[in-house]
Design a protein around this motif. Sequence first.
Motif, short mmCIF file in Angstrom:
data_model
loop_
_atom_site.label_atom_id
_atom_site.label_comp_id
_atom_site.label_asym_id
_atom_site.label_seq_id
_atom_site.Cartn_x
_atom_site.Cartn_y
_atom_site.Cartn_z
N ALA A 249 0.84 -1.04 0.05
CA ALA A 249 0.02 0.12 -0.03
C ALA A 249 0.86 1.32 -0.24
O ALA A 249 0.79 2.26 -0.93
N ILE A 250 1.74 1.18 0.92
CA ILE A 250 2.61 2.34 0.91
C ILE A 250 3.45 2.45 -0.64
O ILE A 250 3.51 3.77 -1.03
N VAL A 251 3.91 1.48 -1.17
CA VAL A 251 4.71 1.73 -2.16
C VAL A 251 3.82 2.04 -3.45
O VAL A 251 4.07 2.98 -4.29
N ASN A 252 2.62 1.67 -3.33
CA ASN A 252 1.59 1.95 -4.54
C ASN A 252 1.26 3.56 -4.35
O ASN A 252 1.32 4.33 -5.33
N VAL A 253 1.25 4.06 -3.20
CA VAL A 253 0.90 5.32 -2.92
C VAL A 253 1.88 6.37 -3.46
O VAL A 253 1.92 7.22 -4.20
N LEU A 254 3.19 6.02 -3.04
CA LEU A 254 4.50 6.58 -3.60
C LEU A 254 4.58 6.92 -5.04
O LEU A 254 4.73 8.03 -5.51
N MET A 255 4.26 5.32 -5.78
CA MET A 255 4.50 5.60 -7.20
C MET A 255 3.43 6.20 -7.79
O MET A 255 3.89 6.58 -8.92
N ARG A 256 2.21 6.03 -7.34
CA ARG A 256 1.26 6.82 -8.13
C ARG A 256 1.56 8.30 -8.26
O ARG A 256 1.41 8.54 -9.42
N LYS A 257 1.92 8.83 -7.19
CA LYS A 257 2.16 10.33 -7.38
C LYS A 257 3.25 10.76 -8.34
O LYS A 257 3.37 11.54 -9.13
N LEU A 258 4.49 9.78 -8.14
CA LEU A 258 5.68 9.93 -8.88
C LEU A 258 5.27 9.88 -10.16
O LEU A 258 5.70 10.52 -11.01
N ASN A 259 4.64 8.73 -10.62
CA ASN A 259 4.05 8.61 -11.85
C ASN A 259 3.36 9.89 -12.57
O ASN A 259 3.65 9.98 -13.75
N GLN A 260 2.44 10.25 -11.73
CA GLN A 260 1.76 11.41 -12.31
C GLN A 260 2.75 12.64 -12.53
O GLN A 260 2.53 13.34 -13.63
N LEU A 261 3.57 12.83 -11.64
CA LEU A 261 4.39 13.86 -11.93
C LEU A 261 5.31 13.71 -12.94
O LEU A 261 5.54 14.55 -13.74
N ILE A 262 5.77 12.44 -13.59
CA ILE A 262 6.50 12.16 -14.54
C ILE A 262 5.77 12.33 -15.81
O ILE A 262 6.13 13.17 -16.68
N LYS A 263 4.59 11.96 -15.75
CA LYS A 263 3.58 12.22 -17.16
C LYS A 263 3.40 13.83 -17.03
O LYS A 263 3.32 14.31 -18.18
N ASP A 264 2.77 14.63 -16.16
CA ASP A 264 2.57 15.86 -16.08
C ASP A 264 3.80 16.92 -16.62
O ASP A 264 3.64 17.76 -16.97
N THR A 265 5.06 16.35 -16.24
CA THR A 265 6.10 17.27 -16.55
C THR A 265 6.83 17.01 -17.66
O THR A 265 7.57 17.66 -18.41
N GLY A 266 6.80 15.74 -17.97
CA GLY A 266 7.61 15.09 -19.15
C GLY A 266 8.87 14.77 -18.81
O GLY A 266 9.82 14.74 -19.68
N ILE A 267 9.44 15.11 -17.57
CA ILE A 267 10.70 14.82 -17.03
C ILE A 267 10.97 13.15 -16.72
O ILE A 267 10.27 12.76 -16.04
N ASN A 268 11.88 12.76 -17.61
CA ASN A 268 11.78 11.40 -17.39
C ASN A 268 13.19 11.05 -16.94
O ASN A 268 13.67 9.77 -17.24
N GLN A 269 13.82 11.65 -16.02
CA GLN A 269 15.06 11.36 -15.19
C GLN A 269 14.60 11.14 -13.70
O GLN A 269 14.02 12.12 -13.27
N VAL A 270 14.79 10.11 -13.12
CA VAL A 270 13.99 9.91 -11.84
C VAL A 270 15.18 9.50 -10.85
O VAL A 270 16.09 8.60 -11.11
N ALA A 271 15.24 10.04 -9.51
CA ALA A 271 16.18 9.77 -8.43
C ALA A 271 15.33 9.58 -7.36
O ALA A 271 14.30 9.82 -6.97
N ILE A 272 15.88 8.73 -6.37
CA ILE A 272 15.42 8.20 -5.10
C ILE A 272 16.21 8.61 -3.94
O ILE A 272 17.75 8.27 -4.19
N ALA A 273 15.92 9.19 -2.93
CA ALA A 273 16.74 9.52 -1.71
C ALA A 273 16.06 9.24 -0.44
O ALA A 273 14.88 9.01 -0.41
N GLY A 274 17.09 9.17 0.45
CA GLY A 274 16.45 8.86 1.97
C GLY A 274 16.28 7.34 2.46
O GLY A 274 16.73 6.55 1.48
N GLY A 275 16.20 7.24 3.67
CA GLY A 275 16.34 5.76 3.96
C GLY A 275 15.25 4.80 3.64
O GLY A 275 15.74 3.57 3.19
N VAL A 276 14.25 5.26 3.23
CA VAL A 276 13.15 4.17 2.74
C VAL A 276 13.60 3.76 1.40
O VAL A 276 12.98 2.71 0.96
#
Length: 337
Positions: A249-276
Amino acid sequence: MVEPFILGIESSCDETAAAVVHGHKVLSNVIASQELVHKYYGGVVPELASRAHQQKIIPVVEEAIKQAGIVKKELNAIAFTRGPGLMGALLVGVSFTKGMSWALDIPMIEVNHMKAHILAHLIDDGSKPLKFPFICLTVSGGHTQLVIVKSANIFELAGETLDDAAGEAFDKAAKALGLPYPGGPLIDQFAKVGNKQAFKFNLPLVTGYNYSFSGLKTSLVYFLDKHQKENPLFIEQHLNDICASYQNAIVNVLMRKLNQLIKDTGINQVAIAGGVSANSELRSAILDLEKKGCDVKIPQFSFCTDNAAMIAIAGLVKYKIGEFAPLSIGATARYSF
Ligand code: KG4
Ligand code: ZN
């Protein structure tokens, strides 16, 4: 420009860390974790954290300089975490930096811990660097942010959590399940052998790119109460499946918003940071973005969790534009972009 030697100091929460970088290369990255200090209490106790930082800061800095193979006099600047974080813990790093920079007569550089998590991607670890602009999902025990990184100095916060951070959602769930702090790595471990379809948890509905995780944790607590009334051994008998379903459930929520932002901005370079970002399901979901044509960068784990190499690299960015801090500077518990 001759590349500078920069000492980074991190003391915002429960890790006392020091690192030395030479340009974008990390020469040492030393961390004294306070996990054992806080384990008994099931979370970080601010006063105990401050005291542990005071005990550890000198040996940790000495070790970082020694491992870097340099002497103090070769340092060109000291970068430190100014915030956000626990006030008492931050003050240890700030005060220590002031003393050391004054004694060595070198500049101090103040660093925003959340920007540093993102700038960890500039560390030269031999992998292909990301080009600007990129999107960074920062997920830690204290923060959850979606940031558009336009350059090393220009950050645009697209969304963030309105309540609990993703790491907190893991840690609080672990507590409810009777697991020790920090619970994220344990939930991840049990989830690997569980069925993520076994149970359904209500996914939070928040508009835009913001997140909310407190409802998810509450729905787990109610779910556990209900089942334990019927069967006191419910957690024991279903631990793997509960962890797998909740993590999903947590991963789905995180990915849903991330995918939306990629789609809306057209930026297709993605990084991840932090302990999780150590979470195996989240890592594979992020890596799957490559199949959709994204360039993805997940830093080495030791640069994802709290560390001082990221503070030193963030310091390097400011060193290059001559942005130094005055001796009168203080710590700040809240520090937005
Ligand atoms: O970035 P970090 O080291 O410290 C903060 O600034 O908060 O993140 C610590 C958080 C904790 O909440 C911990 O439970 C979580 O990262 N964490 C994980 C995993 N490893 C660490 N959460 C889920 N799965 C993991 N494998
Ligand atoms: Zn952090």
